[in-house]
Write a protein that holds these residues in place. Structure first.
Motif, mmCIF file in Angstrom:
data_model
loop_
_atom_site.group_PDB
_atom_site.id
_atom_site.type_symbol
_atom_site.label_atom_id
_atom_site.label_comp_id
_atom_site.label_asym_id
_atom_site.label_seq_id
_atom_site.Cartn_x
_atom_site.Cartn_y
_atom_site.Cartn_z
ATOM 1 N N ALA A 25 -90.594 22.829 33.905
ATOM 2 C CA ALA A 25 -90.025 22.357 32.642
ATOM 3 C C ALA A 25 -90.177 20.845 32.530
ATOM 4 O O ALA A 25 -90.530 20.323 31.464
ATOM 5 N N GLN A 26 -89.914 20.131 33.623
ATOM 6 C CA GLN A 26 -90.048 18.668 33.598
ATOM 7 C C GLN A 26 -91.498 18.263 33.380
ATOM 8 O O GLN A 26 -91.779 17.304 32.654
ATOM 9 N N ALA A 27 -92.424 18.981 33.983
ATOM 10 C CA ALA A 27 -93.845 18.686 33.793
ATOM 11 C C ALA A 27 -94.243 18.918 32.341
ATOM 12 O O ALA A 27 -94.999 18.126 31.755
ATOM 13 N N GLU A 28 -93.721 19.977 31.733
ATOM 14 C CA GLU A 28 -94.020 20.266 30.330
ATOM 15 C C GLU A 28 -93.448 19.193 29.421
ATOM 16 O O GLU A 28 -94.092 18.749 28.464
ATOM 17 N N VAL A 29 -92.220 18.740 29.704
ATOM 18 C CA VAL A 29 -91.608 17.671 28.914
ATOM 19 C C VAL A 29 -92.443 16.406 29.018
ATOM 20 O O VAL A 29 -92.711 15.732 28.016
ATOM 21 N N MET A 58 -88.581 32.236 32.129
ATOM 22 C CA MET A 58 -87.855 30.975 32.255
ATOM 23 C C MET A 58 -88.578 30.125 33.301
ATOM 24 O O MET A 58 -88.617 30.479 34.480
ATOM 25 N N PRO A 59 -89.160 28.993 32.907
ATOM 26 C CA PRO A 59 -89.881 28.167 33.870
ATOM 27 C C PRO A 59 -88.910 27.502 34.842
ATOM 28 O O PRO A 59 -87.744 27.296 34.542
ATOM 29 N N SER A 60 -89.426 27.154 36.018
ATOM 30 C CA SER A 60 -88.608 26.437 36.993
ATOM 31 C C SER A 60 -88.343 25.021 36.482
ATOM 32 O O SER A 60 -88.974 24.547 35.537
ATOM 33 N N ASP A 61 -87.414 24.328 37.113
ATOM 34 C CA ASP A 61 -87.089 22.964 36.691
ATOM 35 C C ASP A 61 -88.304 22.042 36.757
ATOM 36 O O ASP A 61 -88.537 21.246 35.852
ATOM 37 N N SER A 62 -89.080 22.160 37.826
ATOM 38 C CA SER A 62 -90.245 21.283 37.959
ATOM 39 C C SER A 62 -91.287 21.592 36.881
ATOM 40 O O SER A 62 -91.906 20.686 36.337
#
Length: 99
Positions: A87-91, A81-85
């Protein structure tokens, strides 16, 4: 399914479920015998899902109501499970890629 010592189902409800499972298995075997492209591999999971319904999130089927995947399979089987940062970078990367 639990059975009595004589091999009969513990309750009438269990008997009905066992009968449904047998009927579904026979149905899929009939389809496979008439359709050579039909694959019977891993059909048991499909039959169980059709009879019992989909898995409940965070539980392991047939292991009781309080057993979680971590307890049953161990913590090493958890998905990454990636961290929020992250995940946001991937988005953002995917948005840029689409644009």
């Amino acid at each position: 399914m639990h059975r009595k010592k004589d091999g009969s189902p513990m309750t009438s409800e269990v008997g009905e479920i066992m009968e449904k499972l047998k009927e579904k298995k026979a149905e899929y075997e009939a389809i496979a015998s008439s359709d050579s492209s039909f694959n019977l591999e891993n059909i048991d999971n499909r039959i169980i899902t059709e009879v019992f319904g989909p898995e409940r999130y965070g539980r392991v089927r047939f292991q009781g109501s309080s057993v979680t995947p971590t307890q049953y399979f161990g913590s090493s089987s958890q998905q990454y499970m990636p961290s929020d940062s992250q995940a946001q970078a991937e988005v953002q990367r995917l948005r840029d890629q689409i644009a």
